[in-house]
Write a protein that holds these residues in place. Structure first.
Motif, PDB file in Angstrom:
ATOM      1  N   HIS A  15       5.388   3.655   2.447  1.00  0.00           N
ATOM      2  CA  HIS A  15       4.438   2.752   2.101  1.00  0.00           C
ATOM      3  C   HIS A  15       4.399   1.591   3.328  1.00  0.00           C
ATOM      4  O   HIS A  15       5.079   1.741   4.283  1.00  0.00           O
ATOM      5  CB  HIS A  15       5.072   1.939   0.939  1.00  0.00           C
ATOM      6  N   THR A  30       0.957   3.845   0.978  1.00  0.00           N
ATOM      7  CA  THR A  30       0.793   4.974   2.013  1.00  0.00           C
ATOM      8  C   THR A  30       1.447   4.649   3.530  1.00  0.00           C
ATOM      9  O   THR A  30       1.408   3.408   3.680  1.00  0.00           O
ATOM     10  CB  THR A  30      -0.798   4.941   2.601  1.00  0.00           C
ATOM     11  N   ILE A  54       0.890  -1.168  -0.034  1.00  0.00           N
ATOM     12  CA  ILE A  54       0.104   0.162   0.077  1.00  0.00           C
ATOM     13  C   ILE A  54       1.004   1.153   0.106  1.00  0.00           C
ATOM     14  O   ILE A  54       1.849   1.136   0.873  1.00  0.00           O
ATOM     15  CB  ILE A  54      -0.878   0.122   1.507  1.00  0.00           C
ATOM     16  N   HIS A 101      -7.227   5.223   1.811  1.00  0.00           N
ATOM     17  CA  HIS A 101      -5.859   4.728   1.524  1.00  0.00           C
ATOM     18  C   HIS A 101      -5.729   3.316   0.816  1.00  0.00           C
ATOM     19  O   HIS A 101      -4.735   2.996   0.126  1.00  0.00           O
ATOM     20  CB  HIS A 101      -4.865   5.000   2.511  1.00  0.00           C
ATOM     21  N   TYR A 102      -6.558   2.439   1.284  1.00  0.00           N
ATOM     22  CA  TYR A 102      -6.765   1.062   0.631  1.00  0.00           C
ATOM     23  C   TYR A 102      -7.360   1.014  -0.599  1.00  0.00           C
ATOM     24  O   TYR A 102      -8.525   0.579  -0.503  1.00  0.00           O
ATOM     25  CB  TYR A 102      -6.808   0.099   1.881  1.00  0.00           C
ATOM     26  N   ASN A 149      -3.580   2.633  -5.680  1.00  0.00           N
ATOM     27  CA  ASN A 149      -2.610   3.032  -4.787  1.00  0.00           C
ATOM     28  C   ASN A 149      -1.981   1.882  -3.953  1.00  0.00           C
ATOM     29  O   ASN A 149      -1.575   1.968  -2.681  1.00  0.00           O
ATOM     30  CB  ASN A 149      -3.358   3.834  -3.407  1.00  0.00           C
ATOM     31  N   ALA A 150      -2.053   0.724  -4.801  1.00  0.00           N
ATOM     32  CA  ALA A 150      -1.475  -0.612  -4.151  1.00  0.00           C
ATOM     33  C   ALA A 150      -0.853  -1.285  -5.202  1.00  0.00           C
ATOM     34  O   ALA A 150      -1.128  -1.080  -6.494  1.00  0.00           O
ATOM     35  CB  ALA A 150      -2.630  -1.676  -3.612  1.00  0.00           C
ATOM     36  N   ALA A 209      -6.794  -6.039   1.888  1.00  0.00           N
ATOM     37  CA  ALA A 209      -6.769  -4.929   0.917  1.00  0.00           C
ATOM     38  C   ALA A 209      -8.255  -4.157   1.033  1.00  0.00           C
ATOM     39  O   ALA A 209      -8.044  -3.145   0.906  1.00  0.00           O
ATOM     40  CB  ALA A 209      -6.491  -5.484  -0.613  1.00  0.00           C
TER      41      ALA A 209
END
Length: 747
Positions: free
Chosen positions: A105, A50, A48, A203-204, A208-209, A131
């Motif tokens: 991350h 983030t 991820i 964020h998930y 973004n993964a 996820a």
């Protein structure tokens, strides 16, 4: 390969590694690879993009807390679904299944050993639950806040350590400074389920993964399964989370600090640069130039270390990526108070030498040869490929396997010239550098004027000579021995009985192609030695190895071994005398010749002995100055008693140690055939060993009086509690030792 599979984007990289995107934006890397290092093993990573940098002011620590929460989910019936899946897959939390959060991350990974399809499907389904299928409730959040709070409390003592303070100085003025991955205690304790769920959903998201799967699996079936498990992840069309620049470069500051747990002085010279991403074989070559400079600089420093006083403990040189695209080159030292000026001058002189005069062709050729020798037998493991792929999706680095890397080495290294390396050396070390120095808090810091004087004295000891290390052949002139008996056992082990009494055990293994590992063991170690012999033994083998063999002194021998990819490490244990060896398969004969030298021509250099005596004396002084010294002495009294093989040596015992005593012990207790057994495992057949065993092992001279008689190790006669106070840490350590009889272990 399902090129037309529904839900797959046309944005796709084909070849040994497949990189593509699902329609919802999820980046996927599939790296199918099967060899002796990844056979039946698969790693699955969910990255991820983030970390703590993407948190807002009221979310500090949320990325890390969510990472914890996903492993600790509880179902309505009270079961633990994540832990149940891990148990069913025989995956231990921490060892095979874990996660971490950094500044930029968060990564969840599963290391699956036993790559059956159903096991991989279960692992993939678990990652999909991480996820986009999770939701947090207040009871779970409250419990996990307690866990993270304790983790924060355990890290909090670092605030008084010098390395923590140096890191804070590095980060000052940047977003990194404000957002450590673990967050703040206030923010963690204020977290609620609603705010964590919001952070998780924001964020998930697939764009973004990145999903990475590497190892021994069927590529076509895995693509289908990825589509099945992850295509339903809702897309929010928001792309990747915002990325932030690394802290400002600093190549001019000087920081001098003390540390309550530091034993010696530590100093580093550093240069920081914003590095262009190494994403292909061409710009990789620039990194190799820097690697060559640092390796050759370290070798020069090691050569001079053994000519210095024993208080010059160590030198190191290397490079790292501390934050984002920042590259940091460093050369560092460790030294005692009395030897600090000497050590700093040595480092400064060699820095000036390499920046001004560069390297020789001989040094460059030796570095090139060592690189190729060390890399040629290497294979990709599933874990290693996953590590490369994670760096690629986070930082855009080169996505390459070992075969491509080796091909690049073989093609590009011959193109490097001394002029290339010299230009790189000047760029790295001719200009201003950051200086960091850490001292024990019981010692005084040098004045800035003194430190500056040591650092910028440019006189150089030109006694450093580059030796033609590659020409060493180690000829053995002893009379040829014989293999008097040879048999292959049912388990595949071939046993050779040699004419001098040595037994050799061999087993073929392709688990490390092109590599062979050897282990020489003689029964009877420190437990056969008393008084002065025991003391000499504890100091001798390290001193003798550093004194060199044949035509090479200790530093030159160390360089030769590294360049050839050969390991030679003699040592004592309480019960045995041993030697570890390893080499490329093609150099087994060379390694056994070297072993013959080590068992017939050991020597002790008085200057090297003085160096190690001083080093040991410094350690004794450090131990005596520790606040835990009484505690350590209580432990020694129980487990070592008065046995000089085990207890702490005294200053007088070290001071009176002589080279002649060490050589006498070597001749009696280590040299020759003794009662040794040599085990050989690796990529070499038994018949290929016959000639070299006769020439180099069976030719070892018989030992007149092989060691006999052993004493038992000290044992604990009754339960005992030992405690000590005042470690300067804000935490308590408890150690439980259980002494179990062999008869119980056997049962």
């Amino acid at each position: 390969m399902l090129i037309g599979c529904a839900g797959l984007s046309s944005k796709e990289q084909q070849g040994p590694v497949q990189k593509y995107y699902l329609d919802n934006g999820l980046e996927v890397i599939l790296w199918a690879n099967s060899n002796s290092h990844s056979n039946d093993e698969v790693e699955l990573d969910l990255v991820i993009h983030t970390g703590s940098l993407q948190e807002t002011d009221d979310q500090l620590g949320y990325a890390h807390l969510v990472e914890h929460m996903l492993f600790e989910q509880v179902a309505e019936d009270g079961s633990h679904p994540v832990k149940d899946v891990l148990t069913s897959l025989d995956l231990k939390l921490g060892q095979h299944a874990n996660a971490y959060t950094t500044y930029d991350h968060t990564n969840y990974y599963l290391k699956v050993i036993g790559a059956e399809q159903q096991r991989l499907h279960s692992a993939l389904k678990l990652l999909s639950s991480f996820a986009f299928k999770s939701e947090f409730v207040e009871a779970e959040v409250a419990q996990e806040i307690g866990v993270v709070r304790e983790e924060w409390r355990l890290r909090e003592p670092e605030a008084h350590r010098a390395q923590y303070k140096l890191r804070q100085l590095d980060l000052a003025g940047s977003r990194y400074y404000e957002r450590p991955p673990i967050g703040t205690l206030a923010s963690i304790q204020a977290a609620q389920a609603t705010s964590l769920n919001t952070f998780y959903k924001d964020h998930y998201r697939p764009a973004n993964a990145s999903l990475i799967i590497s190892g021994d699996f069927n590529l076509e079936k895995m693509r289908q399964r990825v589509e099945l498990e992850f295509s339903q992840w809702p897309s929010k069309d928001l792309g990747r989370a915002q990325q932030y620049p690394a802290p400002a470069l600093d190549n001019t500051s000087t920081h001098m600090l003390t540390d309550p747990l530091q034993d010696n002085y530590w100093l580093a010279l550093m240069r920081e640069e914003s590095e262009a991403t190494v994403n292909n074989a061409v710009n990789w070559l620039d990194t190799m130039k820097h690697d060559a400079v640092l390796e050759i600089l370290w070798q020069r420093l090691e050569k001079r270390r053994f000519k210095a006083s024993g208080g010059v403990r160590s030198f190191s040189a290397g490079m790292d990526h501390p934050y984002g695209n920042m590259m940091r080159y460093y050369v560092s030292l460790e030294a005692s108070l009395d030897s600090l000026p000497e050590a700093v001058r040595l480092l400064a002189q060699e820095r000036h030498r390499i920046a001004t005069f560069g390297v020789s062709k001989i040094e460059l050729d030796a570095w090139r040869d060592a690189m190729l020798i060390n890399e040629q037998p290497q294979q990709d493991s599933a874990w290693h490929l996953a590590e490369i792929a994670v760096d690629h999706v986070v930082y855009g680095t080169w996505l390459r396997g070992q075969q491509e890397y080796l091909a690049t080495l073989e093609a590009q290294l011959p193109l490097l010239t001394s002029a290339d390396i010299n230009t790189a050396a000047a760029d790295m070390f001719a200009s201003d550098l950051k200086v960091e120095l850490v001292a024990p808090n019981t010692q005084t810091l040098p004045s800035p004027a003194d430190l500056s004087q040591w650092l910028f004295e440019e006189s150089v000891d030109d006694g450093f000579a580059v030796q033609l290390l590659s020409l060493q052949t180690w000829p053995v002139n002893a009379a040829l021995g014989q293999i008097i008996q040879q048999q292959t056992l049912a388990n595949g082990v071939t046993v050779f009985e040699l004419s001098n009494g040595i037994t050799v055990q061999h087993r073929y293994s392709a688990s490390a192609p092109g590599k062979v590992y050897m282990h020489l063991v003689g029964q009877g170690g420190l437990n056969q030695l008393l008084g002065r012999d025991a003391i000499n033994a504890r100091l001798s083998l390290q001193t003798m190895t550093a004194s060199g063999l044949g035509a090479l002194d200790g530093p030159a021998l160390s360089q030769w071994l590294e360049q050839r990819g050969i390991v030679l490490q003699p040592y004592y244990t309480y019960f045995t005398r041993e030697m570890q060896l390893a080499s490329p398969s093609e150099d087994v004969d060379l390694s056994l010749r070297l072993m013959h030298y080590a068992l017939t021509q050991g020597r002790v250099s008085n200057s090297v002995l003085d160096y190690y005596k001083q080093q040991n004396l410094d350690v004794i002084v450090e131990m005596q100055g520790s606040v835990l010294d009484p505690y350590h002495r209580d432990i020694e009294a129980v487990f070592s008693g008065t046995d000089p093989s085990l207890r702490r040596l005294t200053v007088d015992e070290i001071n009176v140690t002589q080279a002649s005593q060490m050589l006498a012990l070597y001749n009696r207790h280590y040299k020759g055939a003794q009662n040794y057994v040599l085990s050989i495992v690796g990529d070499i057949q038994a018949h290929e060993l016959e000639q070299t065993l006769a020439a180099n092992v069976a030719s070892l001279p018989l030992t007149a009086n092989p060691p006999a008689g052993f004493r038992s190790a000290p044992v604990l006669r009754e339960p005992l509690q030992i405690s000590g106070q005042g470690s300067n840490e804000k935490s308590t350590q408890v150690v439980l030792l259980y002494q179990i009889p062999k008869s119980v272990v056997a049962q």
